[in-house]
Design a protein around this motif. Structure first.
Motif, PDB file in Angstrom:
ATOM      1  N   GLN A  71      -7.501  -2.438  -8.982  1.00 59.41           N
ATOM      2  CA  GLN A  71      -6.120  -2.819  -9.332  1.00 59.41           C
ATOM      3  C   GLN A  71      -5.693  -2.076 -10.594  1.00 59.41           C
ATOM      4  O   GLN A  71      -4.572  -1.589 -10.696  1.00 59.41           O
ATOM      5  CB  GLN A  71      -6.040  -4.335  -9.625  1.00 59.41           C
ATOM      6  CG  GLN A  71      -6.130  -5.239  -8.407  1.00 59.41           C
ATOM      7  CD  GLN A  71      -4.790  -5.417  -7.704  1.00 59.41           C
ATOM      8  OE1 GLN A  71      -3.810  -4.755  -8.020  1.00 59.41           O
ATOM      9  NE2 GLN A  71      -4.780  -6.287  -6.711  1.00 59.41           N
ATOM     10  N   SER A  74      -5.310   1.738  -9.925  1.00 57.04           N
ATOM     11  CA  SER A  74      -4.140   1.968  -9.085  1.00 57.04           C
ATOM     12  C   SER A  74      -2.851   1.744  -9.875  1.00 57.04           C
ATOM     13  O   SER A  74      -1.893   2.525  -9.762  1.00 57.04           O
ATOM     14  CB  SER A  74      -4.196   1.031  -7.866  1.00 57.04           C
ATOM     15  OG  SER A  74      -3.063   1.202  -7.077  1.00 57.04           O
ATOM     16  N   LYS A  78      -0.031   4.578 -10.469  1.00 53.44           N
ATOM     17  CA  LYS A  78       1.352   4.390 -10.009  1.00 53.44           C
ATOM     18  C   LYS A  78       2.351   4.485 -11.171  1.00 53.44           C
ATOM     19  O   LYS A  78       3.380   5.143 -11.065  1.00 53.44           O
ATOM     20  CB  LYS A  78       1.500   3.030  -9.308  1.00 53.44           C
ATOM     21  CG  LYS A  78       0.874   3.004  -7.919  1.00 53.44           C
ATOM     22  CD  LYS A  78       1.007   1.635  -7.292  1.00 53.44           C
ATOM     23  CE  LYS A  78       0.374   1.593  -5.917  1.00 53.44           C
ATOM     24  NZ  LYS A  78       0.293   0.240  -5.368  1.00 53.44           N
ATOM     25  N   LEU A  91      -3.769   8.162  -4.253  1.00 49.33           N
ATOM     26  CA  LEU A  91      -5.016   7.622  -4.809  1.00 49.33           C
ATOM     27  C   LEU A  91      -5.976   7.374  -3.650  1.00 49.33           C
ATOM     28  O   LEU A  91      -5.603   6.763  -2.643  1.00 49.33           O
ATOM     29  CB  LEU A  91      -4.759   6.325  -5.591  1.00 49.33           C
ATOM     30  CG  LEU A  91      -6.014   5.659  -6.181  1.00 49.33           C
ATOM     31  CD1 LEU A  91      -6.706   6.564  -7.207  1.00 49.33           C
ATOM     32  CD2 LEU A  91      -5.645   4.326  -6.860  1.00 49.33           C
ATOM     33  N   CYS A 107      -8.538  -2.918  -0.809  1.00 50.85           N
ATOM     34  CA  CYS A 107      -7.647  -1.885  -1.369  1.00 50.85           C
ATOM     35  C   CYS A 107      -6.536  -1.522  -0.389  1.00 50.85           C
ATOM     36  O   CYS A 107      -5.389  -1.297  -0.794  1.00 50.85           O
ATOM     37  CB  CYS A 107      -8.448  -0.634  -1.739  1.00 50.85           C
ATOM     38  SG  CYS A 107      -9.526  -0.878  -3.153  1.00 50.85           S
ATOM     39  N   LEU A 112      -3.218  -0.542  -2.636  1.00 54.01           N
ATOM     40  CA  LEU A 112      -3.692   0.108  -3.864  1.00 54.01           C
ATOM     41  C   LEU A 112      -3.909   1.596  -3.671  1.00 54.01           C
ATOM     42  O   LEU A 112      -3.943   2.337  -4.650  1.00 54.01           O
ATOM     43  CB  LEU A 112      -5.020  -0.525  -4.332  1.00 54.01           C
ATOM     44  CG  LEU A 112      -5.029  -2.030  -4.603  1.00 54.01           C
ATOM     45  CD1 LEU A 112      -6.350  -2.440  -5.257  1.00 54.01           C
ATOM     46  CD2 LEU A 112      -3.869  -2.428  -5.498  1.00 54.01           C
ATOM     47  N   VAL A 113      -4.125   2.017  -2.427  1.00 56.45           N
ATOM     48  CA  VAL A 113      -4.559   3.405  -2.197  1.00 56.45           C
ATOM     49  C   VAL A 113      -3.760   4.090  -1.084  1.00 56.45           C
ATOM     50  O   VAL A 113      -3.129   3.418  -0.258  1.00 56.45           O
ATOM     51  CB  VAL A 113      -6.061   3.444  -1.808  1.00 56.45           C
ATOM     52  CG1 VAL A 113      -6.949   3.069  -2.990  1.00 56.45           C
ATOM     53  CG2 VAL A 113      -6.350   2.552  -0.602  1.00 56.45           C
TER      54      VAL A 113
END
Ligand code: G3H
Length: 324
Positions: A71, A74, A78, A91, A107, A112-113
């Motif tokens: 988290q 990421s 961002k 990512l 994720c 997140l990715v």
């Protein structure tokens, strides 16, 4: 700009079609993330940042809670990339072995990715196919790209340690890509993870080409990935790209930049924090203007930025962001 999987797919399609490489840079903390994103931006090049299992554990602190670590990385990626508009970054999760399956899913489901690597290369071929296909199923439902691997790469990359290498067999690569539907394929073609020197690396350019040609001939063209690329010469990298490589992974190079720059600073500025011989305790005053971490961390950050600027020039992605 931050790229989700759909945009990242466009990046790799453009790179593969016009034969340039995308530099994938391993990061852990803010200095690396900032320096590397700024490097992509000055060159108007798209790029990828990668977090390994070791990186997310480190990012979380003492708890080593990998979800929290992811988290954190990421969010930084961002936020920092949102400031720039001439380049974009995705990512990626680097080398997640099957025991990180739940982490991969976390994720993906929490946005997140942009892409993930499932590295089940140490499993039997059929098991690798089964696990990789499962990841592809989940990831593609969320528009996230997947990288898989068969064969193994010698050397030391966080928790991935191998004393030997096993070159990828083209026929197995084809079967693996067909059965799993991975978007990116990591082949073992002679590079080593860690500190290596180009002249000593026997990069199997013919093998890269053979795999790429076979995938294309069978209508499953896939982005080939070169791991352990820190020690490669510029020519080795451009030759690899000509033969089908589209993603070039770099970790050790940035670590060396960081350490070397900090070491040079402290060799010169040691007296800012350590009393030189021949001066009494009473006469010695530490120099806050030189030991403030921002004074020396920024130098390491700029060294990593300079490296990524050079790498994207070599890979040919400078000036080719899909945003331009
Ligand atoms: O996945 C990461 C890389 O393969 C990094 O390799 O440490 O040799 O740059 P390297």
């Amino acid at each position: 700009m931050f790229y989700r999987g759909d945009k990242l797919k466009q990046v790799f399609l453009k790179a593969k079609k016009t034969r340039f490489g995308i530099i994938a840079s391993n990061v852990v903390f803010d200095s690396a993330i900032r320096g590397i994103i700024q490097g992509y931006e000055t060159q108007r090049s798209d790029g990828l940042l990668q977090m390994s299992s070791g990186a997310v554990k480190y990012a979380a602190g003492d708890t080593k809670d990998i979800n929290t670590g992811a988290q954190m990385i990421s969010s930084m990626v961002k936020l920092i990339s949102a400031q720039y508009h001439n380049s974009g970054v995705g990512l990626h999760i680097d080398h997640a072995t099957p025991n990180y399956f739940d982490f991969i899913v976390y994720c993906i489901e929490n946005d997140l990715v942009s892409s993930v690597m499932i590295d089940a290369s140490k499993e039997k071929f059929e098991e690798n196919v089964r696990i990789s296909s499962e990841v592809v199923n989940i990831a593609h439902k969320h528009g996230v790209l997947v990288e898989g691997e068969i064969g193994y790469i010698k050397g030391d990359e966080d928790e991935i340690v191998s004393d030997s290498e096993l070159y990828t067999k083209p026929s197995e690569a084809l079967e693996y890509v067909k059965k799993t539907g991975v978007d990116l394929f990591a082949a073992s073609v002679g590079t080593n993870h860690g500190v290596t020197k180009g002249a000593k690396i026997k990069l199997k350019l013919d093998l890269i080409k053979e795999i790429d040609d076979l995938l294309i001939a069978n209508n499953v063209e896939t982005g080939l990935v070169l791991h352990g690329a820190s020690g490669l010469t510029a020519k080795q990298q451009t030759d690899a790209i000509k033969n089908g490589v589209v993603k070039i992974n770099k970790d050790t190079h940035y670590q060396m930049d960081f350490a070397r720059t900090a070491q040079a600073y402290w060799e010169k500025e040691k007296d800012a924090i350590v009393k030189p011989d021949g001066i009494s305790e009473d006469d010695y005053i530490m120099d806050k203007s030189r030991f403030d971490p921002r004074k020396w961390l920024i130098l390491s950050e700029k060294a990593m930025q300079a490296t990524v600027e050079e790498l994207v020039q070599i890979a040919g992605s400078a000036g080719k962001s899909i945003l331009l």
